[in-house]
Design a protein around this motif. Structure first.
Motif, mmCIF file in Angstrom:
data_model
loop_
_atom_site.group_PDB
_atom_site.id
_atom_site.type_symbol
_atom_site.label_atom_id
_atom_site.label_comp_id
_atom_site.label_asym_id
_atom_site.label_seq_id
_atom_site.Cartn_x
_atom_site.Cartn_y
_atom_site.Cartn_z
ATOM 1 N N ASN A 208 0.811 -1.219 0.000
ATOM 2 C CA ASN A 208 0.000 0.000 0.000
ATOM 3 C C ASN A 208 0.849 1.277 0.000
ATOM 4 O O ASN A 208 0.624 2.184 0.809
ATOM 5 C CB ASN A 208 -0.933 0.034 1.221
ATOM 6 C CG ASN A 208 -1.941 -1.090 1.190
ATOM 7 O OD1 ASN A 208 -2.324 -1.535 0.112
ATOM 8 N ND2 ASN A 208 -2.338 -1.559 2.353
ATOM 9 N N ASN A 209 1.845 1.311 -0.885
ATOM 10 C CA ASN A 209 2.727 2.480 -0.975
ATOM 11 C C ASN A 209 3.495 2.745 0.302
ATOM 12 O O ASN A 209 3.893 3.872 0.583
ATOM 13 C CB ASN A 209 1.939 3.741 -1.360
ATOM 14 C CG ASN A 209 1.753 3.841 -2.861
ATOM 15 O OD1 ASN A 209 2.625 3.404 -3.628
ATOM 16 N ND2 ASN A 209 0.638 4.382 -3.278
ATOM 17 N N MET A 210 3.695 1.689 1.080
ATOM 18 C CA MET A 210 4.501 1.835 2.290
ATOM 19 C C MET A 210 5.576 0.762 2.280
ATOM 20 O O MET A 210 5.396 -0.304 1.706
ATOM 21 C CB MET A 210 3.643 1.674 3.544
ATOM 22 C CG MET A 210 2.647 2.799 3.739
ATOM 23 S SD MET A 210 1.918 2.772 5.383
ATOM 24 C CE MET A 210 1.048 1.222 5.351
ATOM 25 N N ASN A 211 6.686 1.100 2.927
ATOM 26 C CA ASN A 211 7.728 0.108 3.118
ATOM 27 C C ASN A 211 7.606 -0.402 4.543
ATOM 28 O O ASN A 211 7.693 0.354 5.497
ATOM 29 C CB ASN A 211 9.104 0.734 2.869
ATOM 30 C CG ASN A 211 10.187 -0.306 2.962
ATOM 31 O OD1 ASN A 211 10.734 -0.545 4.039
ATOM 32 N ND2 ASN A 211 10.511 -0.927 1.859
ATOM 33 N N CYS A 212 7.362 -1.704 4.654
ATOM 34 C CA CYS A 212 7.154 -2.298 5.972
ATOM 35 C C CYS A 212 8.329 -3.191 6.311
ATOM 36 O O CYS A 212 8.673 -4.095 5.550
ATOM 37 C CB CYS A 212 5.856 -3.099 5.991
ATOM 38 S SG CYS A 212 4.412 -2.065 5.680
ATOM 39 N N MET A 213 8.928 -2.923 7.451
ATOM 40 C CA MET A 213 10.176 -3.577 7.844
ATOM 41 C C MET A 213 9.949 -4.377 9.123
ATOM 42 O O MET A 213 9.238 -3.945 10.022
ATOM 43 C CB MET A 213 11.205 -2.461 8.082
ATOM 44 C CG MET A 213 12.445 -2.877 8.813
ATOM 45 S SD MET A 213 13.707 -3.294 7.608
ATOM 46 C CE MET A 213 14.871 -4.187 8.615
ATOM 47 N N CYS A 214 10.567 -5.543 9.163
ATOM 48 C CA CYS A 214 10.520 -6.343 10.396
ATOM 49 C C CYS A 214 11.881 -6.283 11.062
ATOM 50 O O CYS A 214 12.876 -6.671 10.472
ATOM 51 C CB CYS A 214 10.170 -7.792 10.070
ATOM 52 S SG CYS A 214 10.125 -8.852 11.532
ATOM 53 N N SER A 215 11.922 -5.755 12.251
ATOM 54 C CA SER A 215 13.169 -5.730 13.001
ATOM 55 C C SER A 215 12.870 -6.122 14.436
ATOM 56 O O SER A 215 12.180 -5.414 15.156
ATOM 57 C CB SER A 215 13.805 -4.341 12.949
ATOM 58 O OG SER A 215 14.961 -4.346 13.763
ATOM 59 N N LEU A 216 13.379 -7.281 14.814
ATOM 60 C CA LEU A 216 13.098 -7.780 16.162
ATOM 61 C C LEU A 216 14.220 -7.462 17.131
ATOM 62 O O LEU A 216 14.182 -7.856 18.289
ATOM 63 C CB LEU A 216 12.848 -9.287 16.118
ATOM 64 C CG LEU A 216 11.558 -9.630 15.372
ATOM 65 C CD1 LEU A 216 11.449 -11.109 15.132
ATOM 66 C CD2 LEU A 216 10.367 -9.136 16.153
ATOM 67 N N GLN A 217 15.210 -6.712 16.639
ATOM 68 C CA GLN A 217 16.363 -6.399 17.487
ATOM 69 C C GLN A 217 15.926 -5.673 18.751
ATOM 70 O O GLN A 217 16.450 -5.903 19.828
ATOM 71 C CB GLN A 217 17.325 -5.526 16.685
ATOM 72 C CG GLN A 217 18.721 -5.515 17.239
ATOM 73 C CD GLN A 217 19.622 -4.613 16.405
ATOM 74 O OE1 GLN A 217 19.280 -4.224 15.287
ATOM 75 N NE2 GLN A 217 20.768 -4.275 16.955
ATOM 76 N N PHE A 218 14.965 -4.791 18.590
ATOM 77 C CA PHE A 218 14.524 -4.009 19.744
ATOM 78 C C PHE A 218 13.093 -4.348 20.123
ATOM 79 O O PHE A 218 12.371 -3.537 20.677
ATOM 80 C CB PHE A 218 14.657 -2.508 19.454
ATOM 81 C CG PHE A 218 16.050 -2.116 19.064
ATOM 82 C CD1 PHE A 218 17.077 -2.184 19.989
ATOM 83 C CD2 PHE A 218 16.340 -1.718 17.774
ATOM 84 C CE1 PHE A 218 18.365 -1.842 19.634
ATOM 85 C CE2 PHE A 218 17.633 -1.381 17.407
ATOM 86 C CZ PHE A 218 18.650 -1.438 18.344
ATOM 87 N N TRP A 219 12.687 -5.562 19.772
ATOM 88 C CA TRP A 219 11.305 -5.965 20.053
ATOM 89 C C TRP A 219 11.082 -6.095 21.554
ATOM 90 O O TRP A 219 11.813 -6.775 22.256
ATOM 91 C CB TRP A 219 10.984 -7.285 19.365
ATOM 92 C CG TRP A 219 9.568 -7.721 19.551
ATOM 93 C CD1 TRP A 219 8.450 -6.974 19.347
ATOM 94 C CD2 TRP A 219 9.119 -9.004 19.993
ATOM 95 N NE1 TRP A 219 7.330 -7.722 19.607
ATOM 96 C CE2 TRP A 219 7.707 -8.972 20.015
ATOM 97 C CE3 TRP A 219 9.770 -10.187 20.355
ATOM 98 C CZ2 TRP A 219 6.931 -10.063 20.385
ATOM 99 C CZ3 TRP A 219 9.000 -11.274 20.721
ATOM 100 C CH2 TRP A 219 7.599 -11.209 20.742
ATOM 101 N N MET A 220 10.073 -5.397 22.027
ATOM 102 C CA MET A 220 9.685 -5.499 23.428
ATOM 103 C C MET A 220 8.298 -6.128 23.458
ATOM 104 O O MET A 220 7.323 -5.468 23.115
ATOM 105 C CB MET A 220 9.618 -4.110 24.074
ATOM 106 C CG MET A 220 10.956 -3.398 24.149
ATOM 107 S SD MET A 220 12.044 -4.151 25.367
ATOM 108 C CE MET A 220 11.419 -3.374 26.838
ATOM 109 N N PRO A 221 8.224 -7.387 23.833
ATOM 110 C CA PRO A 221 6.911 -8.019 23.870
ATOM 111 C C PRO A 221 5.987 -7.282 24.830
ATOM 112 O O PRO A 221 6.379 -6.961 25.948
ATOM 113 C CB PRO A 221 7.203 -9.420 24.382
ATOM 114 C CG PRO A 221 8.663 -9.609 24.274
ATOM 115 C CD PRO A 221 9.288 -8.248 24.335
ATOM 116 N N THR A 222 4.803 -6.988 24.369
ATOM 117 C CA THR A 222 3.832 -6.323 25.241
ATOM 118 C C THR A 222 2.842 -7.359 25.758
ATOM 119 O O THR A 222 2.849 -8.502 25.319
ATOM 120 C CB THR A 222 3.098 -5.212 24.482
ATOM 121 O OG1 THR A 222 2.664 -5.727 23.230
ATOM 122 C CG2 THR A 222 4.009 -4.028 24.227
ATOM 123 N N GLY A 223 2.018 -6.925 26.640
ATOM 124 C CA GLY A 223 1.107 -7.835 27.310
ATOM 125 C C GLY A 223 0.240 -8.677 26.396
ATOM 126 O O GLY A 223 0.087 -9.872 26.613
#
Ligand SMILES: *[C@@H]1O[C@H](CO)[C@@H](O)[C@H](O)[C@H]1NC(C)=O
Length: 204
Positions: free
Chosen positions: A109-124
């Motif tokens: 949808n005209n967006m660049n979507c990136m997956c980066s889990l380096q700083f992933w903070m799992p939320t509740g």
């Protein structure tokens, strides 16, 4: 955080009959998952809980390991293994629902979507990792446009264009043409003519 459950193995004997000095011989696993002998330990069938049956007292102590949030959206549960695993590695979900592997990006949808889990903070919540999307810059125009909107394909800022012998147009930043017409002095004769390809009339 470990949840510790201490369960005293219930004496199965009827009230009055046995002498109270007889200690229970085994521990009974929660949820009816069998017995554990004194001095032994056992795991629940889902692999999450380890129970120890104390020698002598048949007091049972169970430790259940809490699973960390799973860093993927296609995790699988293996029987006997407590925590779900990510067979395809960690990944994120885009707003459109696509899966993107850690470190990768997709256009959506005209967006660049990136997956980066380096700083992933799992939320509740059990949402799992989400891809971060930024809008893509608009594509450059296919060419510069005249003020009437007509685009000359392939032209870019800095280009000039001879519209007619008197008019030169220059494309400026913003991909628009500015056009300039060369003024002509009034001819000094009556039989003047304008040669082919020239702007101004000439006298013979
Ligand atoms: C727009 O202007 C340009 C330059 O003046 C001209 O060549 C072109 O025919 C015009 N187009 C329209 C649709 O009027």
């Amino acid at each position: 955080m470990a949840l510790v459950v201490v369960i005293a193995a219930a004496a199965l004997q009827a009230h009055a009959i046995p002498p109270p000095t007889t200690p229970p011989q085994v521990c009974v696993m929660p949820n009816g998952e069998g017995n554990i002998e004194q001095g032994k330990s056992g795991k629940s069938s889902d692999g999450c809980m380890t129970c120890n049956c104390e020698e002598g007292t048949a007091h049972m102590t169970c430790v259940s390991g809490a699973c960390p949030p799973t860093p993927c959206h296609d995790s699988v549960k293996t029987p006997g293994v407590c925590c779900e695993t990510c067979p395809n590695g960690p990944n994120c979900k885009t707003p459109g629902g696509a899966l993107v592997s850690d470190g990768q990006s997709v256009t959506e949808n005209n967006m660049n979507c990136m997956c980066s889990l380096q700083f992933w903070m799992p939320t509740g919540g059990s949402e799992g990792p989400q891809a971060m999307c930024i809008p893509l810059p608009p594509p450059p125009p296919s060419g510069c446009a005249f003020t009437n909107g007509t685009v000359v394909a392939g032209t870019k800022p800095g280009d000039d264009l001879q519209l007619d012998p008197c008019t030169t147009c220059i494309c400026v930043d913003g991909y628009v043409f500015h056009c300039f017409s060369q003024p002509c002095p009034a001819p000094e004769c009556s039989d003047y003519f304008t040669p082919q390809g020239q702007c101004c009339p000439q006298c013979p």
